[in-house]
Design a protein around this motif. Structure first.
Motif, PDB file in Angstrom:
ATOM      1  N   LEU A   1       0.828  -1.208   0.000  1.00 26.10           N
ATOM      2  CA  LEU A   1       0.000   0.000   0.000  1.00 26.10           C
ATOM      3  C   LEU A   1       0.864   1.261   0.000  1.00 26.10           C
ATOM      4  CD1 LEU A   1      -2.777   1.373   0.186  1.00 26.10           C
ATOM      5  CD2 LEU A   1      -2.615   1.130   2.689  1.00 26.10           C
ATOM      6  N   SER A   2       1.936   1.271   0.791  1.00 27.52           N
ATOM      7  CA  SER A   2       2.812   2.440   0.847  1.00 27.52           C
ATOM      8  C   SER A   2       3.462   2.712  -0.508  1.00 27.52           C
ATOM      9  CB  SER A   2       3.883   2.251   1.929  1.00 27.52           C
ATOM     10  OG  SER A   2       4.798   1.244   1.569  1.00 27.52           O
ATOM     11  N   VAL A   3       3.822   1.649  -1.235  1.00 30.14           N
ATOM     12  CA  VAL A   3       4.431   1.799  -2.554  1.00 30.14           C
ATOM     13  C   VAL A   3       3.413   2.341  -3.555  1.00 30.14           C
ATOM     14  CG1 VAL A   3       5.521   0.588  -4.472  1.00 30.14           C
ATOM     15  CG2 VAL A   3       6.113  -0.014  -2.130  1.00 30.14           C
ATOM     16  N   VAL A   4       2.216   1.775  -3.554  1.00 26.71           N
ATOM     17  CA  VAL A   4       1.176   2.205  -4.496  1.00 26.71           C
ATOM     18  C   VAL A   4       0.818   3.670  -4.282  1.00 26.71           C
ATOM     19  CG1 VAL A   4      -1.232   1.874  -5.167  1.00 26.71           C
ATOM     20  CG2 VAL A   4       0.218  -0.119  -4.771  1.00 26.71           C
ATOM     21  N   LEU A   5       0.646   4.076  -3.027  1.00 23.69           N
ATOM     22  CA  LEU A   5       0.301   5.466  -2.722  1.00 23.69           C
ATOM     23  C   LEU A   5       1.408   6.424  -3.148  1.00 23.69           C
ATOM     24  CD1 LEU A   5      -1.346   5.085   0.819  1.00 23.69           C
ATOM     25  CD2 LEU A   5      -2.487   5.551  -1.366  1.00 23.69           C
ATOM     26  N   GLN A   6       2.663   6.012  -2.970  1.00 23.39           N
ATOM     27  CA  GLN A   6       3.779   6.861  -3.391  1.00 23.39           C
ATOM     28  C   GLN A   6       3.812   7.003  -4.907  1.00 23.39           C
ATOM     29  OE1 GLN A   6       5.638   8.868  -1.985  1.00 23.39           O
ATOM     30  NE2 GLN A   6       7.273   9.269  -3.450  1.00 23.39           N
ATOM     31  N   MET A   7       3.541   5.916  -5.639  1.00 25.26           N
ATOM     32  CA  MET A   7       3.519   5.982  -7.095  1.00 25.26           C
ATOM     33  C   MET A   7       2.410   6.921  -7.585  1.00 25.26           C
ATOM     34  SD  MET A   7       6.010   4.350  -8.173  1.00 25.26           S
ATOM     35  CE  MET A   7       7.211   3.198  -7.536  1.00 25.26           C
ATOM     36  N   VAL A   8       1.253   6.858  -6.945  1.00 23.38           N
ATOM     37  CA  VAL A   8       0.143   7.753  -7.297  1.00 23.38           C
ATOM     38  C   VAL A   8       0.546   9.201  -7.044  1.00 23.38           C
ATOM     39  CG1 VAL A   8      -2.207   8.448  -6.691  1.00 23.38           C
ATOM     40  CG2 VAL A   8      -1.627   6.014  -6.866  1.00 23.38           C
TER      41      VAL A   8
END
Length: 293
Positions: free
Chosen positions: A275-282
């Motif tokens: 989740l932390s990776v996905v949110l950072q990519m967004v």
């Protein structure tokens, strides 16, 4: 930006194999890293020399690049030590703390303000690791070495981000491998004094693994990574590398069949890391779109 993200994620997949090779190679962590950097440096010199892309740098610039190579070598020693004193899964999950350390260290070293979003996303990763280790506390030595490994690679990536704006990726990589192997060569007598071994010469099988590790998981990986750092921040790179534990754990289960209890804290912890990776990519994608408008 799209090309940079593709390069970044290919390097993450390649990084997923480093833990597997680390367990397969019988050498201790110090010798493993020294041979890895030495072979990688030789391979790069041959490749760049044959393609006439090898560029000379000043003594001052070589010292700058070599110092980051020494940081990388120390990170690898602690990383493989974490694997050998616990298991592959523990070593690679500890690596996820790199984003947390970068969120704190990058603003201090670059003299910038702390970003609340980066600290929050790093907090998700920290919480995920806490949940995972709520049932893996028996690997205390491996965990401690893994935490030190992630701290060192945070320093390395911040320094590498600065180099990436001044030198080409192949130049940085070759001199980091050469500088790191020279630095570790001076350190090795002291290291082997406290951690003696029966032989310093790798077996033929270990040599084969070392060449594969050096060519694919070092030379190719770090050239792709340095190219990505021209467009993507150190924090995003380190946070994205939180995906590495997922790839590596899958490989460890398939290849070594590690006996681990994958209970609900483990899945929730990995879920928070993803989740932390996905949110950072967004977040990064939205910022980039705003810059283009």
């Amino acid at each position: 930006m799209k090309k940079a993200f593709i390069q970044l994620h290919i390097s993450i997949i390649l990084a997923g194999f480093t833990g597997v090779f680390g367990k397969a190679i019988s050498l201790n962590e110090g010798l493993l890293v020294w041979y890895r950097m030495l072979i990688s440096g030789i391979l790069l010199l041959l490749i760049l020399g044959a393609s006439r892309k090898l560029k000379a740098v000043s003594r001052k610039d070589f010292q700058r690049i070599a110092l980051t190579g020494c940081l990388l070598g120390l990170h690898w020693i602690f990383f493989y030590g974490s694997i050998k004193y616990s298991n592959i899964s523990v070593g690679v999950v500890c690596f996820s703390l790199t984003g947390f350390f970068t969120a704190i260290l990058a603003p201090i070293l670059n003299k910038k303000k702390f970003e609340a979003s980066e600290l929050l996303l790093s907090g998700l990763t920290l919480l995920g690791i806490g949940l995972i280790f709520s049932f893996d506390s028996q690997y205390r030595t491996g965990i401690l070495l893994g935490v030190m490994s992630s701290l060192l690679v945070a320093f390395y990536t911040i320094a590498n981000e600065r180099l990436a704006h001044s030198f080409k990726s192949e130049v940085i990589t070759v001199y980091q491998m050469i500088g790191g192997s020279i630095g570790l060569a001076f350190l090795m007598p002291f290291y082997l004094h406290y951690f003696p071994v029966e032989t310093m010469i790798p077996s033929w099988q270990d040599l084969g693994y070392l060449i594969m590790l050096s060519l694919f998981c070092t030379v190719l990986l770090y050239m792709l990574l340095i190219q990505a750092l021209n467009k993507i921040s150190a924090f995003t790179v380190n946070l994205s590398f939180n995906l590495e534990p997922i790839y590596t754990i899958i490989l460890a289960i398939l290849i070594y069949k590690e006996n681990r209890e994958l209970t609900w804290p483990f899945y929730i912890g990995l879920g928070l890391i993803i989740l932390s990776v996905v949110l950072q990519m967004v977040k990064v994608s939205r910022q980039h779109k705003k810059e283009l408008i």
